[in-house]
Design an enzyme around this catalytic site. Sequence first.
Site, mmCIF file in Angstrom:
data_model
loop_
_atom_site.group_PDB
_atom_site.id
_atom_site.type_symbol
_atom_site.label_atom_id
_atom_site.label_comp_id
_atom_site.label_asym_id
_atom_site.label_seq_id
_atom_site.Cartn_x
_atom_site.Cartn_y
_atom_site.Cartn_z
ATOM 1 N N ASP A 187 16.149 51.066 27.859
ATOM 2 C CA ASP A 187 17.564 50.673 27.897
ATOM 3 C C ASP A 187 18.339 51.719 27.105
ATOM 4 O OD1 ASP A 187 19.927 48.994 28.161
ATOM 5 O OD2 ASP A 187 19.655 48.485 26.064
ATOM 6 N N SER A 188 19.663 51.644 27.220
ATOM 7 C CA SER A 188 20.508 52.551 26.446
ATOM 8 C C SER A 188 20.373 52.271 24.939
ATOM 9 C CB SER A 188 21.959 52.366 26.869
ATOM 10 O OG SER A 188 22.331 51.011 26.726
ATOM 11 N N CYS B 280 18.510 48.102 31.887
ATOM 12 C CA CYS B 280 19.907 48.419 31.594
ATOM 13 C C CYS B 280 20.635 48.371 32.930
ATOM 14 C CB CYS B 280 19.995 49.825 30.994
ATOM 15 S SG CYS B 280 21.679 50.433 30.806
ATOM 16 N N GLU C 262 26.972 43.217 19.762
ATOM 17 C CA GLU C 262 26.264 44.019 18.751
ATOM 18 C C GLU C 262 26.701 43.644 17.344
ATOM 19 O OE1 GLU C 262 25.984 48.189 19.535
ATOM 20 O OE2 GLU C 262 24.988 47.814 21.444
ATOM 21 N N CYS D 217 25.164 42.666 32.542
ATOM 22 C CA CYS D 217 25.052 43.594 31.415
ATOM 23 C C CYS D 217 24.085 42.960 30.430
ATOM 24 C CB CYS D 217 26.418 43.810 30.764
ATOM 25 S SG CYS D 217 26.320 44.741 29.228
ATOM 26 N N HIS E 82 23.881 42.823 27.349
ATOM 27 C CA HIS E 82 24.392 42.186 26.134
ATOM 28 C C HIS E 82 24.983 40.801 26.366
ATOM 29 C CE1 HIS E 82 23.956 46.211 24.680
ATOM 30 N NE2 HIS E 82 24.505 45.958 23.514
HETATM 31 N N1 DGL Z 1 22.730 48.268 28.497
HETATM 32 C C1 DGL Z 1 24.045 48.409 29.072
HETATM 33 C C2 DGL Z 1 24.130 47.645 30.392
HETATM 34 O O1 DGL Z 1 23.365 46.737 30.661
HETATM 35 C C3 DGL Z 1 25.125 47.921 28.131
HETATM 36 C C4 DGL Z 1 25.339 48.798 26.926
HETATM 37 C C5 DGL Z 1 25.749 50.206 27.268
HETATM 38 O O2 DGL Z 1 26.867 50.400 27.778
HETATM 39 O O3 DGL Z 1 24.963 51.098 27.021
HETATM 40 O O4 DGL Z 1 24.960 47.946 31.207
#
Ligand code: DGL
Length: 279
Positions: free
Chosen positions: A11-12, A74, A158, A190, A192
């Site tokens: 993931d990011s 992600c 976050e 997403c 989060h």
């Molecule tokens: N992990 C990203 C997503 O699911 C969210 C956080 C980011 O923008 O890196 O789109």
Amino acid sequence: MTDNRPVGVFDSGIGGLTVLREIWKTVPDESTIYFGDNSRSPYGTKSRSTIIRYSLQNMKFLESKDVKMIVVACNTASAYAYEELKKRANVPVVEVVTPGADVACRATKNGRIGIIATKGTISTGVYKKAVEDRAEELGMKNIEIYQQACPLFVSLAEEGWWDKEVTRLTAEEYLKPLKDAGVDTLVMACTHYPLLSKVIQEVMGDNVVLVNTGEATAKVVKELLDKEGTASEGNNNPVREFYTSDEPELFEQVATPFLGEGLPSGTKHFTTDRYEVTV
Ligand code: DGL
């Protein structure tokens, strides 16, 4: 036959841990390696070519760890880079878009489906197309899709502000068009957003079904492991490794609530920008 190689997940940053925890619940015998690209996060505001490059680099790292499958945990990376990853991967790749689309199509009663995600994910139109394609496969008519980017949700999650007034006000603002449109199903597209699901549910109302793409993705991981004959069976001691491209201590502090149970420990530092890739 049992295959004890790990499942690789990237993931990011930390958001993909909401997907990882669903994978742990669904296939508890599997060892996992998680890579969070925290130093280059967020992905949701970056360009297509950058996200594809980052994703290919992350995949190379996981492949170097002899994983048997790669989960793109992600939504933004799935939306932009899945096709490219699938083309170049040595192992099966699972993304988070189509599993969520499938659950949404099966859940809706009035055919009005909302999608909330980062700006990047929404701008690709990939989710909308995935829902339209799935609806067609299921023979559904009169599907209406409403999309809304909710960029501030990432920071609120976050920050740990899952149930604060500011979060409620932000949610009311973002979700108003979807409420007005009368959606009965809302895809949290997403990583989060599941952390904010209490507030999102309250704002949308109890009659709206919230789709957690992590849960849906974990089921796909299980099906694919079974189909490929690569499931790890009766492994009582699965190994759970974590890597981050930023400071491991910071990762562990912020990651804990995203993961729920099973705190990450022994996180190692690694940067994937050392891998040369052509986009
Ligand atoms: N992990 C990203 C997503 O699911 C969210 C956080 C980011 O923008 O890196 O789109």
